[in-house]
Design a protein around this motif. Structure first.
Motif, PDB file in Angstrom:
ATOM      1  N   GLU A 166       0.804  -1.225   0.000  1.00  0.00           N
ATOM      2  CA  GLU A 166       0.000   0.000   0.000  1.00  0.00           C
ATOM      3  C   GLU A 166       0.840   1.280   0.000  1.00  0.00           C
ATOM      4  OE1 GLU A 166      -2.776  -0.223   3.186  1.00  0.00           O
ATOM      5  OE2 GLU A 166      -3.834  -1.960   2.348  1.00  0.00           O
ATOM      6  N   SER A 167       2.152   1.158  -0.085  1.00  0.00           N
ATOM      7  CA  SER A 167       2.982   2.362  -0.105  1.00  0.00           C
ATOM      8  C   SER A 167       2.753   3.119  -1.409  1.00  0.00           C
ATOM      9  CB  SER A 167       4.455   1.997   0.028  1.00  0.00           C
ATOM     10  OG  SER A 167       4.911   1.341  -1.142  1.00  0.00           O
ATOM     11  N   PRO A 168       2.856   4.447  -1.394  1.00  0.00           N
ATOM     12  CA  PRO A 168       2.619   5.246  -2.603  1.00  0.00           C
ATOM     13  C   PRO A 168       3.501   4.838  -3.782  1.00  0.00           C
ATOM     14  CG  PRO A 168       2.666   6.663  -0.669  1.00  0.00           C
ATOM     15  CD  PRO A 168       3.101   5.298  -0.210  1.00  0.00           C
ATOM     16  N   VAL A 169       4.773   4.558  -3.505  1.00  0.00           N
ATOM     17  CA  VAL A 169       5.679   4.178  -4.593  1.00  0.00           C
ATOM     18  C   VAL A 169       5.230   2.868  -5.225  1.00  0.00           C
ATOM     19  CG1 VAL A 169       8.031   3.456  -5.153  1.00  0.00           C
ATOM     20  CG2 VAL A 169       7.666   5.412  -3.636  1.00  0.00           C
ATOM     21  N   ALA A 170       4.896   1.887  -4.387  1.00  0.00           N
ATOM     22  CA  ALA A 170       4.457   0.588  -4.894  1.00  0.00           C
ATOM     23  C   ALA A 170       3.163   0.714  -5.686  1.00  0.00           C
ATOM     24  CB  ALA A 170       4.280  -0.389  -3.743  1.00  0.00           C
ATOM     25  N   GLN A 171       2.252   1.529  -5.216  1.00  0.00           N
ATOM     26  CA  GLN A 171       0.980   1.689  -5.911  1.00  0.00           C
ATOM     27  C   GLN A 171       1.144   2.378  -7.255  1.00  0.00           C
ATOM     28  OE1 GLN A 171      -2.220   0.369  -5.069  1.00  0.00           O
ATOM     29  NE2 GLN A 171      -0.660  -0.823  -3.968  1.00  0.00           N
ATOM     30  N   ARG A 172       2.088   3.308  -7.357  1.00  0.00           N
ATOM     31  CA  ARG A 172       2.366   3.935  -8.656  1.00  0.00           C
ATOM     32  C   ARG A 172       2.955   2.914  -9.632  1.00  0.00           C
ATOM     33  NH1 ARG A 172       3.961   8.428  -5.450  1.00  0.00           N
ATOM     34  NH2 ARG A 172       6.153   7.817  -5.546  1.00  0.00           N
ATOM     35  N   GLN A 173       3.861   2.071  -9.124  1.00  0.00           N
ATOM     36  CA  GLN A 173       4.453   1.031  -9.979  1.00  0.00           C
ATOM     37  C   GLN A 173       3.389   0.024 -10.415  1.00  0.00           C
ATOM     38  OE1 GLN A 173       7.498  -0.406  -7.313  1.00  0.00           O
ATOM     39  NE2 GLN A 173       9.065   0.982  -8.142  1.00  0.00           N
ATOM     40  N   TYR A 174       2.518  -0.335  -9.468  1.00  0.00           N
ATOM     41  CA  TYR A 174       1.444  -1.292  -9.777  1.00  0.00           C
ATOM     42  C   TYR A 174       0.499  -0.716 -10.828  1.00  0.00           C
ATOM     43  CZ  TYR A 174      -2.582  -4.364  -9.136  1.00  0.00           C
ATOM     44  OH  TYR A 174      -3.625  -5.232  -9.339  1.00  0.00           O
ATOM     45  N   ALA A 175       0.139   0.566 -10.686  1.00  0.00           N
ATOM     46  CA  ALA A 175      -0.754   1.199 -11.648  1.00  0.00           C
ATOM     47  C   ALA A 175      -0.124   1.231 -13.039  1.00  0.00           C
ATOM     48  CB  ALA A 175      -1.099   2.612 -11.184  1.00  0.00           C
ATOM     49  N   ALA A 176       1.181   1.512 -13.095  1.00  0.00           N
ATOM     50  CA  ALA A 176       1.870   1.567 -14.390  1.00  0.00           C
ATOM     51  C   ALA A 176       1.885   0.191 -15.056  1.00  0.00           C
ATOM     52  CB  ALA A 176       3.296   2.082 -14.202  1.00  0.00           C
ATOM     53  N   LEU A 177       2.154  -0.848 -14.271  1.00  0.00           N
ATOM     54  CA  LEU A 177       2.165  -2.206 -14.829  1.00  0.00           C
ATOM     55  C   LEU A 177       0.757  -2.644 -15.220  1.00  0.00           C
ATOM     56  CD1 LEU A 177       4.755  -4.043 -12.538  1.00  0.00           C
ATOM     57  CD2 LEU A 177       4.963  -3.558 -14.988  1.00  0.00           C
ATOM     58  N   THR A 178      -0.238  -2.252 -14.440  1.00  0.00           N
ATOM     59  CA  THR A 178      -1.621  -2.588 -14.784  1.00  0.00           C
ATOM     60  C   THR A 178      -2.006  -1.974 -16.119  1.00  0.00           C
ATOM     61  OG1 THR A 178      -2.294  -2.807 -12.463  1.00  0.00           O
ATOM     62  CG2 THR A 178      -4.037  -2.388 -14.066  1.00  0.00           C
ATOM     63  N   THR A 179      -1.610  -0.732 -16.342  1.00  0.00           N
ATOM     64  CA  THR A 179      -1.874  -0.079 -17.628  1.00  0.00           C
ATOM     65  C   THR A 179      -1.169  -0.813 -18.765  1.00  0.00           C
ATOM     66  OG1 THR A 179      -2.158   2.084 -16.569  1.00  0.00           O
ATOM     67  CG2 THR A 179      -1.630   2.065 -18.919  1.00  0.00           C
ATOM     68  N   ALA A 180       0.080  -1.207 -18.530  1.00  0.00           N
ATOM     69  CA  ALA A 180       0.828  -1.939 -19.553  1.00  0.00           C
ATOM     70  C   ALA A 180       0.156  -3.267 -19.876  1.00  0.00           C
ATOM     71  CB  ALA A 180       2.258  -2.171 -19.080  1.00  0.00           C
ATOM     72  N   LEU A 181      -0.293  -3.974 -18.836  1.00  0.00           N
ATOM     73  CA  LEU A 181      -0.964  -5.259 -19.052  1.00  0.00           C
ATOM     74  C   LEU A 181      -2.279  -5.069 -19.789  1.00  0.00           C
ATOM     75  CD1 LEU A 181      -1.275  -8.286 -18.664  1.00  0.00           C
ATOM     76  CD2 LEU A 181      -2.099  -7.849 -16.334  1.00  0.00           C
ATOM     77  N   THR A 182      -3.010  -4.030 -19.455  1.00  0.00           N
ATOM     78  CA  THR A 182      -4.289  -3.765 -20.119  1.00  0.00           C
ATOM     79  C   THR A 182      -4.101  -3.601 -21.624  1.00  0.00           C
ATOM     80  OG1 THR A 182      -5.210  -2.706 -18.139  1.00  0.00           O
ATOM     81  CG2 THR A 182      -6.225  -2.159 -20.262  1.00  0.00           C
ATOM     82  N   TYR A 183      -3.088  -2.833 -22.027  1.00  0.00           N
ATOM     83  CA  TYR A 183      -2.873  -2.616 -23.458  1.00  0.00           C
ATOM     84  C   TYR A 183      -2.289  -3.859 -24.136  1.00  0.00           C
ATOM     85  CZ  TYR A 183      -4.202   2.265 -23.286  1.00  0.00           C
ATOM     86  OH  TYR A 183      -4.923   3.423 -23.167  1.00  0.00           O
ATOM     87  N   GLU A 184      -1.500  -4.624 -23.390  1.00  0.00           N
ATOM     88  CA  GLU A 184      -0.983  -5.860 -23.979  1.00  0.00           C
ATOM     89  C   GLU A 184      -2.112  -6.878 -24.177  1.00  0.00           C
ATOM     90  OE1 GLU A 184       2.926  -8.741 -23.676  1.00  0.00           O
ATOM     91  OE2 GLU A 184       2.840  -6.778 -22.709  1.00  0.00           O
ATOM     92  N   MET A 185      -3.022  -6.933 -23.199  1.00  0.00           N
ATOM     93  CA  MET A 185      -4.176  -7.829 -23.346  1.00  0.00           C
ATOM     94  C   MET A 185      -5.005  -7.460 -24.560  1.00  0.00           C
ATOM     95  SD  MET A 185      -5.889  -8.811 -19.698  1.00  0.00           S
ATOM     96  CE  MET A 185      -5.174 -10.109 -18.662  1.00  0.00           C
ATOM     97  N   ARG A 186      -5.107  -6.180 -24.834  1.00  0.00           N
ATOM     98  CA  ARG A 186      -5.859  -5.755 -26.019  1.00  0.00           C
ATOM     99  C   ARG A 186      -5.271  -6.372 -27.282  1.00  0.00           C
ATOM    100  NH1 ARG A 186      -6.082   0.247 -28.660  1.00  0.00           N
ATOM    101  NH2 ARG A 186      -7.617  -0.234 -30.292  1.00  0.00           N
ATOM    102  N   LEU A 187      -3.952  -6.424 -27.361  1.00  0.00           N
ATOM    103  CA  LEU A 187      -3.300  -7.050 -28.514  1.00  0.00           C
ATOM    104  C   LEU A 187      -3.592  -8.543 -28.560  1.00  0.00           C
ATOM    105  CD1 LEU A 187       0.195  -5.276 -28.401  1.00  0.00           C
ATOM    106  CD2 LEU A 187      -1.759  -4.748 -29.886  1.00  0.00           C
ATOM    107  N   TRP A 188      -3.536  -9.216 -27.395  1.00  0.00           N
ATOM    108  CA  TRP A 188      -3.816 -10.647 -27.356  1.00  0.00           C
ATOM    109  C   TRP A 188      -5.214 -10.945 -27.904  1.00  0.00           C
ATOM    110  CZ3 TRP A 188      -2.506 -11.505 -21.457  1.00  0.00           C
ATOM    111  CH2 TRP A 188      -1.156 -11.231 -21.246  1.00  0.00           C
TER     112      TRP A 188
END
Length: 220
Positions: A166-188
């Protein structure tokens, strides 16, 4: 302890209608609205699936229980919405896990919905017949997608750990990876997984018709 008060079909219909339609859900999703509507627009049903859904004889009520920010929701929900729209006898409503779960409790009387939603991997699609009996459940993604997801997680092993940090740094990293996964899933899904998703969910629905026909034959 299960509630002894019977839940009438009209109560279940009211509970279902308290949940959002796909269009209503998209309108409330702010930045995810564009992705959801884009995914819906770019989903093309195969001729076989479109024919099966258009000819589907039994009325069905499908409730999607979703996590708003989850990449699977953005990838899969629009496909199911497109499929339901191809059938004159099906309707889809959506309930977010962050919303009041009372509609789900009414549809599943006697079930501890708080615990069961925590156990589910969302999204989950609950298929009810016209008498509001649960006939099937499917989710969170087609089996063919598991290999893609596992390969992505092997590249980003920190992803699942960041979700619980729940740390701010971790949540920013998680949000960035979630966005990356979302767009990669779109390609799949735009390559082959959309077809796999359609066929797998369609097979679930067709199996219900087959089961109903078998039950009728037993009484002939």
């Amino acid at each position: 302890m299960a509630d002894a008060t019977p839940v009438l079909p009209d109560d279940k219909l009211l509970a279902f209608e308290q949940c959002l339609t796909f269009q209503e859900y998209c309108e409330l999703q702010e930045e995810r609205n564009r992705l959801l509507t884009m995914r819906y627009a770019e989903t093309r049903l195969t001729p076989a699936v479109q024919l099966a859904l258009n000819a589907y004889e039994a009325p069905l009520n499908i409730l999607a229980v979703v996590t708003d920010e989850d990449p699977d929701t953005i990838a899969v929900l629009p496909i199911i919405a497109r499929m339901v729209d191809a059938s004159p006898r099906m309707q889809l409503h959506i309930l977010s896990e962050s919303d009041d779960l009372m509609p789900l409790a009414a549809l599943l009387p006697g079930v501890d919905v708080l615990n069961i939603v925590e156990e589910w991997v969302l999204p989950q699609f609950l298929v009810f017949d016209d008498e509001w009996e649960l006939q099937a459940q499917w989710g969170p993604r087609p089996a063919q997608a598991e290999g893609n997801l596992n390969e992505w997680l092997s590249r980003y092993p920190e992803y699942e750990k960041l979700a619980d940090d729940e740390s701010p740094v971790a949540q920013r990293q998680y949000a960035a990876l979630t966005t990356a996964l979302t767009y990669e899933m779109r390609l799949w899904y735009n390559s082959s997984l959309a077809t796999a998703c359609q066929q797998e969910f369609c097979d679930v629905l067709l199996a219900l018709l087959q089961s109903e026909e078998n039950d009728e034959e037993q009484f002939v």
